[in-house]
Write a protein that holds these residues in place. Structure first.
Motif, PDB file in Angstrom:
ATOM      1  N   GLY A 209       0.675   9.195  20.173  1.00 29.29           N
ATOM      2  CA  GLY A 209       1.084   9.067  21.576  1.00 29.29           C
ATOM      3  C   GLY A 209       1.583  10.395  22.093  1.00 29.29           C
ATOM      4  N   PHE A 210       1.681  10.500  23.390  1.00 29.07           N
ATOM      5  CA  PHE A 210       2.072  11.761  24.018  1.00 29.07           C
ATOM      6  C   PHE A 210       3.530  12.085  23.706  1.00 29.07           C
ATOM      7  CE2 PHE A 210       2.664  14.680  27.734  1.00 29.07           C
ATOM      8  CZ  PHE A 210       1.584  15.512  27.463  1.00 29.07           C
ATOM      9  N   MET A 211       3.880  13.351  23.882  1.00 26.85           N
ATOM     10  CA  MET A 211       5.274  13.774  23.722  1.00 26.85           C
ATOM     11  C   MET A 211       6.158  12.884  24.602  1.00 26.85           C
ATOM     12  SD  MET A 211       4.724  17.903  24.002  1.00 26.85           S
ATOM     13  CE  MET A 211       3.368  17.887  25.178  1.00 26.85           C
TER      14      MET A 211
ATOM     15  N   ILE B 272       8.442  24.449  14.837  1.00 30.97           N
ATOM     16  CA  ILE B 272       7.166  24.335  15.560  1.00 30.97           C
ATOM     17  C   ILE B 272       7.104  25.426  16.634  1.00 30.97           C
ATOM     18  CG2 ILE B 272       5.769  22.827  17.059  1.00 30.97           C
ATOM     19  CD1 ILE B 272       6.063  21.408  14.455  1.00 30.97           C
TER      20      ILE B 272
ATOM     21  N   PHE C 151      -1.030  26.382  14.273  1.00 31.01           N
ATOM     22  CA  PHE C 151      -0.267  25.137  14.192  1.00 31.01           C
ATOM     23  C   PHE C 151      -1.206  23.953  13.924  1.00 31.01           C
ATOM     24  CE2 PHE C 151       1.105  21.219  16.295  1.00 31.01           C
ATOM     25  CZ  PHE C 151       2.223  20.930  15.507  1.00 31.01           C
TER      26      PHE C 151
ATOM     27  N   THR D 253       3.248  11.023  14.251  1.00 30.39           N
ATOM     28  CA  THR D 253       2.477  12.261  14.368  1.00 30.39           C
ATOM     29  C   THR D 253       2.901  13.012  15.637  1.00 30.39           C
ATOM     30  OG1 THR D 253       0.766  11.120  15.622  1.00 30.39           O
ATOM     31  CG2 THR D 253       0.475  11.225  13.231  1.00 30.39           C
TER      32      THR D 253
ATOM     33  N   GLY E 140       2.026  14.769  19.293  1.00 28.29           N
ATOM     34  CA  GLY E 140       1.168  14.292  20.376  1.00 28.29           C
ATOM     35  C   GLY E 140      -0.250  14.835  20.388  1.00 28.29           C
TER      36      GLY E 140
ATOM     37  N   LEU F   9       4.584  22.922  24.271  1.00 26.82           N
ATOM     38  CA  LEU F   9       3.611  22.499  25.286  1.00 26.82           C
ATOM     39  C   LEU F   9       4.231  21.671  26.411  1.00 26.82           C
ATOM     40  CD1 LEU F   9       0.515  21.674  23.040  1.00 26.82           C
ATOM     41  CD2 LEU F   9       1.049  23.781  24.257  1.00 26.82           C
TER      42      LEU F   9
HETATM   43  C1  S3P Z   1       2.570  18.543  20.493  1.00 26.06           C
HETATM   44  C2  S3P Z   1       3.542  17.606  20.303  1.00 26.06           C
HETATM   45  C3  S3P Z   1       4.727  17.833  19.467  1.00 26.06           C
HETATM   46  C4  S3P Z   1       4.430  18.890  18.399  1.00 26.06           C
HETATM   47  C5  S3P Z   1       3.879  20.119  19.026  1.00 26.06           C
HETATM   48  C6  S3P Z   1       2.601  19.875  19.819  1.00 26.06           C
HETATM   49  C7  S3P Z   1       1.428  18.223  21.386  1.00 26.06           C
HETATM   50  O1  S3P Z   1       5.143  16.623  18.835  1.00 26.06           O
HETATM   51  O2  S3P Z   1       3.537  18.392  17.445  1.00 26.06           O
HETATM   52  O3  S3P Z   1       4.881  20.643  19.859  1.00 26.06           O
HETATM   53  O4  S3P Z   1       0.421  18.942  21.320  1.00 26.06           O
HETATM   54  O5  S3P Z   1       1.516  17.229  22.136  1.00 26.06           O
HETATM   55  P1  S3P Z   1       5.814  15.377  19.639  1.00 26.06           P
HETATM   56  O6  S3P Z   1       4.709  14.573  20.240  1.00 26.06           O
HETATM   57  O7  S3P Z   1       6.533  14.637  18.571  1.00 26.06           O
HETATM   58  O8  S3P Z   1       6.736  15.967  20.648  1.00 26.06           O
END
Ligand code: S3P
Length: 179
Positions: free
Chosen positions: A13-15, A49, A61, A82, A84, A124
């Motif tokens: 799912g999205f952030m 990150i 990354f 996971t 996003g 992001l």
């Molecule tokens: C990302 C989401 C982040 C992390 C990174 C990139 C993305 O995780 O993996 O900053 O591309 O949406 P969360 O969804 O837990 O914030």
């Protein structure tokens, strides 16, 4: 008793969708372990990150993310949250499907952006990205998230609702049973 077919559960799912919050509660409820993919990446890289993005760029990354995800394939009875963007690579889907059912935690754009407001540790979703760009990223991923086995709305306030939906899903399929 827990069923022999019990494997893991993967949250996408999205952030700001609540993957960590709901994931921890769900793991507690199931008696499974909670794993946050981003934390494993940070531990293995020895950097945050944010540092990985700024020093080595997004592709590095993403390579780390895929490698770490594939290194989890032997796990059992884990709830895996996971990042996003994990849905962007087809090879990650192959790994996630091997791990277990994939659940998409969804919320409206308004809910997501309000949860991301003031967040400084997501490269992001920072202020320099601009809301429009974050929205485009979100929209471009929707079709990918929808490839999950189950969609759960986390915009209902209490994460316990989402936990209950996922527990029912696992029970109906004999993947998890209350002792
Ligand atoms: C990302 C989401 C982040 C992390 C990174 C990139 C993305 O995780 O993996 O900053 O591309 O949406 P969360 O969804 O837990 O914030």
């Amino acid at each position: 008793m827990q069923n022999k077919r019990a494997r893991n559960l993967v949250l996408v799912g999205f952030m700001g969708a609540g993957k960590s919050t709901l994931g921890k509660l769900l793991a507690q409820r199931l008696g499974w372990r909670f794993i946050d993919l981003d934390h494993v990446i940070e531990a293995r890289a020895g950097r945050s990150i944010k540092e990985i993005f700024s020093a080595s760029g997004e592709e590095t990354f993403r390579d780390l993310e895929s490698a770490v995800l594939h290194s989890l394939l032997e796990l059992e009875r884990c709830v895996i949250a996971t990042g996003g963007g994990v849905v962007g690579r087809a090879e990650n889907w192959v790994a996630m499907r091997q791990l277990g059912p994939i659940v998409y935690l969804s919320a409206s754009w308004e809910v997501l952006i309000s949860r991301l407001d003031g967040c400084s540790d997501r490269p992001l979703a920072g202020k320099d990205q601009g809301v429009e760009r974050i929205r485009q990223l979100h929209d471009s991923r929707l079709a990918l998230y929808r490839q999950a086995d189950l969609t759960v709305d986390t915009g209902r306030g209490d994460p316990a609702y989402g936990v209950a939906d996922i527990v029912s899903y696992l029970e109906e399929r004999g993947i998890w049973r209350k002792i």
